[in-house]
Write a protein that holds these residues in place. Structure first.
Motif, PDB file in Angstrom:
ATOM      1  N   GLN A 272     -51.070  15.122  18.451  1.00 18.56           N
ATOM      2  CA  GLN A 272     -51.191  13.635  17.871  1.00 18.56           C
ATOM      3  C   GLN A 272     -51.539  12.794  19.076  1.00 18.56           C
ATOM      4  OE1 GLN A 272     -48.443  12.162  14.797  1.00 18.56           O
ATOM      5  NE2 GLN A 272     -48.210  10.189  15.743  1.00 18.56           N
ATOM      6  N   MET A 273     -52.712  12.191  18.830  1.00 18.95           N
ATOM      7  CA  MET A 273     -53.118  11.263  19.771  1.00 18.95           C
ATOM      8  C   MET A 273     -53.785   9.941  19.019  1.00 18.95           C
ATOM      9  SD  MET A 273     -56.474  13.259  20.922  1.00 18.95           S
ATOM     10  CE  MET A 273     -57.597  13.971  19.567  1.00 18.95           C
ATOM     11  N   ASN A 274     -53.696   8.774  19.845  1.00 17.24           N
ATOM     12  CA  ASN A 274     -54.201   7.432  19.405  1.00 17.24           C
ATOM     13  C   ASN A 274     -55.739   7.660  19.601  1.00 17.24           C
ATOM     14  OD1 ASN A 274     -54.714   6.498  22.113  1.00 17.24           O
ATOM     15  ND2 ASN A 274     -52.289   6.146  22.279  1.00 17.24           N
ATOM     16  N   ALA A 275     -56.629   6.417  19.219  1.00 11.97           N
ATOM     17  CA  ALA A 275     -57.824   6.442  19.533  1.00 11.97           C
ATOM     18  C   ALA A 275     -58.344   6.546  20.650  1.00 11.97           C
ATOM     19  CB  ALA A 275     -58.606   5.552  18.504  1.00 11.97           C
ATOM     20  N   ARG A 276     -57.572   5.690  21.504  1.00 10.25           N
ATOM     21  CA  ARG A 276     -57.692   5.602  22.999  1.00 10.25           C
ATOM     22  C   ARG A 276     -57.935   7.033  23.866  1.00 10.25           C
ATOM     23  NH1 ARG A 276     -55.123   1.779  27.448  1.00 10.25           N
ATOM     24  NH2 ARG A 276     -56.900   1.048  28.424  1.00 10.25           N
ATOM     25  N   GLN A 277     -56.820   7.459  23.568  1.00  3.88           N
ATOM     26  CA  GLN A 277     -56.733   9.056  24.071  1.00  3.88           C
ATOM     27  C   GLN A 277     -57.750   9.975  23.648  1.00  3.88           C
ATOM     28  OE1 GLN A 277     -55.105  10.259  26.246  1.00  3.88           O
ATOM     29  NE2 GLN A 277     -55.291  12.670  26.236  1.00  3.88           N
ATOM     30  N   ALA A 278     -58.097   9.643  22.367  1.00  5.46           N
ATOM     31  CA  ALA A 278     -59.218  10.520  21.626  1.00  5.46           C
ATOM     32  C   ALA A 278     -60.450  10.149  22.458  1.00  5.46           C
ATOM     33  CB  ALA A 278     -59.484  10.390  20.112  1.00  5.46           C
ATOM     34  N   PHE A 279     -60.940   8.951  22.661  1.00  5.27           N
ATOM     35  CA  PHE A 279     -62.047   8.792  23.634  1.00  5.27           C
ATOM     36  C   PHE A 279     -61.942   9.597  25.062  1.00  5.27           C
ATOM     37  CE2 PHE A 279     -62.873   5.077  20.902  1.00  5.27           C
ATOM     38  CZ  PHE A 279     -64.180   4.841  21.159  1.00  5.27           C
ATOM     39  N   HIS A 280     -60.783   9.445  25.575  1.00  3.98           N
ATOM     40  CA  HIS A 280     -60.791  10.092  26.779  1.00  3.98           C
ATOM     41  C   HIS A 280     -60.835  11.790  26.754  1.00  3.98           C
ATOM     42  CE1 HIS A 280     -59.665  11.654  30.865  1.00  3.98           C
ATOM     43  NE2 HIS A 280     -58.373  12.245  30.205  1.00  3.98           N
ATOM     44  N   MET A 281     -60.069  12.485  25.899  1.00  5.18           N
ATOM     45  CA  MET A 281     -60.253  13.787  25.469  1.00  5.18           C
ATOM     46  C   MET A 281     -61.243  14.350  25.147  1.00  5.18           C
ATOM     47  SD  MET A 281     -57.305  16.651  24.009  1.00  5.18           S
ATOM     48  CE  MET A 281     -58.008  16.536  22.418  1.00  5.18           C
ATOM     49  N   LEU A 282     -62.019  13.983  23.972  1.00  4.54           N
ATOM     50  CA  LEU A 282     -63.198  14.258  23.330  1.00  4.54           C
ATOM     51  C   LEU A 282     -64.258  14.228  24.260  1.00  4.54           C
ATOM     52  CD1 LEU A 282     -62.351  13.218  19.632  1.00  4.54           C
ATOM     53  CD2 LEU A 282     -61.494  15.359  20.871  1.00  4.54           C
ATOM     54  N   GLU A 283     -64.338  13.047  24.848  1.00  4.72           N
ATOM     55  CA  GLU A 283     -65.555  12.913  25.823  1.00  4.72           C
ATOM     56  C   GLU A 283     -65.544  13.661  26.784  1.00  4.72           C
ATOM     57  OE1 GLU A 283     -67.228   8.451  24.414  1.00  4.72           O
ATOM     58  OE2 GLU A 283     -65.561   8.645  26.392  1.00  4.72           O
ATOM     59  N   LEU A 284     -64.646  13.985  27.596  1.00  2.00           N
ATOM     60  CA  LEU A 284     -64.115  14.793  28.739  1.00  2.00           C
ATOM     61  C   LEU A 284     -64.444  16.145  28.260  1.00  2.00           C
ATOM     62  CD1 LEU A 284     -63.371  15.266  31.598  1.00  2.00           C
ATOM     63  CD2 LEU A 284     -61.039  15.368  30.859  1.00  2.00           C
ATOM     64  N   ARG A 285     -63.708  16.772  27.278  1.00  2.00           N
ATOM     65  CA  ARG A 285     -63.651  18.183  27.113  1.00  2.00           C
ATOM     66  C   ARG A 285     -65.017  18.699  26.304  1.00  2.00           C
ATOM     67  NH1 ARG A 285     -60.572  20.456  30.579  1.00  2.00           N
ATOM     68  NH2 ARG A 285     -58.649  19.467  30.861  1.00  2.00           N
ATOM     69  N   THR A 286     -65.817  17.697  25.908  1.00  2.00           N
ATOM     70  CA  THR A 286     -67.176  18.316  25.471  1.00  2.00           C
ATOM     71  C   THR A 286     -68.282  18.226  26.226  1.00  2.00           C
ATOM     72  OG1 THR A 286     -67.493  15.940  24.295  1.00  2.00           O
ATOM     73  CG2 THR A 286     -66.493  17.569  23.024  1.00  2.00           C
ATOM     74  N   GLY A 287     -67.657  17.865  27.623  1.00  2.30           N
ATOM     75  CA  GLY A 287     -68.980  17.869  28.821  1.00  2.30           C
ATOM     76  C   GLY A 287     -69.791  19.041  28.959  1.00  2.30           C
ATOM     77  N   ALA A 288     -70.752  18.907  29.628  1.00  2.00           N
ATOM     78  CA  ALA A 288     -71.610  20.215  30.014  1.00  2.00           C
ATOM     79  C   ALA A 288     -70.744  21.262  30.575  1.00  2.00           C
ATOM     80  CB  ALA A 288     -72.822  19.819  30.507  1.00  2.00           C
TER      81      ALA A 288
END
Length: 551
Positions: free
Chosen positions: A475-491
């Motif tokens: 369970q995460m808030n949208a701000r944490q989603a920005f961090h995790m989803l952008e970091l973990r989908t990187g090249a």
């Protein structure tokens, strides 16, 4: 149970001034500037070396760091620590324990901890962790003991070591690591053939990238007993909570490690840990955790045998969005306006409801701003919005995602009942590589069944390879989603957790209908990459002076 590293008398003389012991796998760092400790832990995650060996080889004789001049000024270390400890204890008693316990901390190195134990160590939110990565080193390089013997990098839990399955466990683990060695080396050659070195890449960057890709692909064979080195920096309060949780664990390894950590921490921040082993304080607290766990297990009565396996649709069940706020974007408008207004949130909600869709989009677009890189995060209003996911992924991906501790994450026991994932490259190579992969998974599943019957489901986790799936929720808030989803989908991300995070992003946009929020995550990267680490390795090689390794 732990390999003891061999040091010369001169080494021990140096190390004793900066480490609280020279012969145990748990120790604290003393008499060094914080910046040096941080640099050591950063280097720690990318090397086979123990922290003390790393210090001797790469830090102690570096004149720009100035450690030798520090050493010359270090007199009786125990007296200095003792004086500081007396001051801490005075403040501790006078001003109260909980608040003061947040003001002192310690760097602790935890070596040869199993992957199961590292998840216990890393559970706390208010601490900093840096763990040895399975990506940067080949895990078939054996640990050498001071007596000259060597062994593969896995832990034998005390329960198994003292039981009837000890010999079979050791034989099976050795075969598993031999299979890993064969597979990872074959994959390295495969990726070097599939992605030939270009004219722009240095030899060092190219070799690092192909090794990382091979290690990423082969890591599914590593068992949960695989050992890792972990650096922790935490406050006294965080360590206290961690030790009491470890004492409540059903695993003997956690108890043994907790005892060692308490001894070493009391050498540097003793005043903050006075309650851990007090009968009516820390002991009672650990007993409370243990009692809750026992009672909950009795209620659930989980079938942990392989007979308990259930069919599932991986496409549907790998990532499921369970809960979200359908009115999230309206509430987000009010939350975004709130710190810039003098009106109540209730009034701002009424205004947001009355706005047109375009007006709301304009507010949110302004609030997100012009993000020129992924580190530019929108404000705390994004924390007003939440998403809850149920995930069924390989254990290796779980280990990476679990590190995002500011979200709420909980997980089930690791078992083989949900099956295992096989990277497509394993099937592409085929032959002995694919045979070893599937045979090893089958053999470990059979061993799990017998260990589970003899020692229970908690201990049986040690034998399960990273490639097997584990169920957990996030369970995460949208701000944490920005961090995790952008970091973990990187090249440079692992293909498995990239896929999971891309699915989360799609569910936020499509199922929740939060297109404005999803589109604001402009650095979520869905591109397909070959040698994902190569661009990162190239940047690093361009920043450093060339070495023989790069030529």
């Amino acid at each position: 149970m732990y390999a003891r590293e061999a040091f010369t008398n001169e080494d021990i003389s140096i190390l004793s001034r900066f480490f609280t012991n020279t012969d145990l796998p748990v120790f604290a760092i003393v008499n060094l500037p914080e910046i040096v400790k941080g640099a050591m832990f950063a280097r720690y995650s990318r090397t086979h070396k123990s922290l003390r060996r790393l210090f001797l080889d790469e830090f102690y004789e570096q004149p720009e760091i100035g450690i030798q001049s520090i050493a010359d000024q270090v007199g009786d270390g125990e007296q200095g620590i003792g004086r500081a400890e007396k001051l801490y204890e005075t403040v501790f008693v006078e001003y109260g324990d909980d608040s003061v316990a947040q003001l002192g901390g310690a760097h602790v190195a935890c070596e040869q901890a199993s992957a199961i134990l590292t998840k216990v160590l890393e559970r706390g939110r208010l601490a900093a962790y840096l763990e040895q990565s399975t990506r940067y080193i080949y895990y078939d390089v054996k640990l050498k003991d001071a007596d000259g013997t060597s062994k593969f990098r896995y832990q034998t839990p005390p329960e198994i070591a003292q039981g009837p399955l000890a010999d079979r466990y050791l034989d099976t683990m050795d075969r598993l690591f031999e299979s890993y060695s064969s597979v990872v080396r074959a994959l390295t050659s495969y990726f070097q053939t599939r992605f030939p070195q270009g004219t722009r890449e240095t030899r060092g960057a190219y070799r690092s990238a192909t090794r990382a890709r091979a290690c990423d692909t082969a890591r599914g064979l590593l068992p949960a007993s695989t050992t890792s080195n972990l650096g922790i920096f935490a406050t006294g309060q965080a360590y206290e909570a961690l030790l009491m949780r470890m004492n409540a664990s059903p695993l003997a390894e956690a108890h043994d490690y907790s005892e060692m950590m308490l001894v070493e921490l009391r050498k540097v921040i003793a005043g903050f840990l006075s309650r851990v082993d007090v009968e009516d304080r820390g002991v009672a607290w650990s007993g409370y955790f243990r009692d809750v766990d026992r009672r909950m297990d009795e209620i659930v009565s989980v079938d942990t045998t392989l007979d308990g396996a259930r069919d599932f649709d991986l496409e549907r069940d790998e990532v499921r969005l369970l809960d979200y706020d359908p009115d999230a974007e309206i509430r987000l408008v009010a939350a975004a306006l709130y710190p810039y207004s003098n009106r109540s949130e209730e009034d701002l909600l009424k205004s947001a409801i009355e706005m047109s869709d375009q007006e709301r989009r304009n507010v949110l677009s302004t609030y997100v701003g012009d993000r020129s890189n992924r580190r530019h995060k929108p404000g705390r209003g994004m924390e007003r919005i939440y998403y809850r996911f149920d995930v069924l992924s390989d254990f290796g991906s779980f280990r990476d995602l679990q590190r995002h501790r500011m979200m709420t994450i909980d997980w089930q026991r690791l078992t083989p009942i949900h099956g295992y994932s096989t990277p497509p490259e394993i099937e592409d190579v085929g032959g002995d590589v694919a045979t070893r992969w599937h045979d090893a998974m089958s053999e470990m599943s059979a061993l799990y069944s017998d260990v589970q019957k003899e020692h229970g489901a908690d201990v049986a986790q040690y034998v399960v390879p990273f490639g097997y799936r584990i169920r957990y929720n996030i369970q995460m808030n949208a701000r944490q989603a920005f961090h995790m989803l952008e970091l973990r989908t990187g090249a440079s991300g692992h293909s498995d957790y990239r896929r999971i995070c891309l699915k989360m992003h799609a569910l936020i946009r499509d199922q929740a209908g939060h297109a404005v929020i999803a589109d604001a995550m402009k650095y979520v990267d869905a591109k397909d990459y070959g040698l994902g680490r190569l661009s990162s390795e190239l940047r690093q090689s361009q920043r450093r002076q060339p070495t023989l390794f790069d030529l």
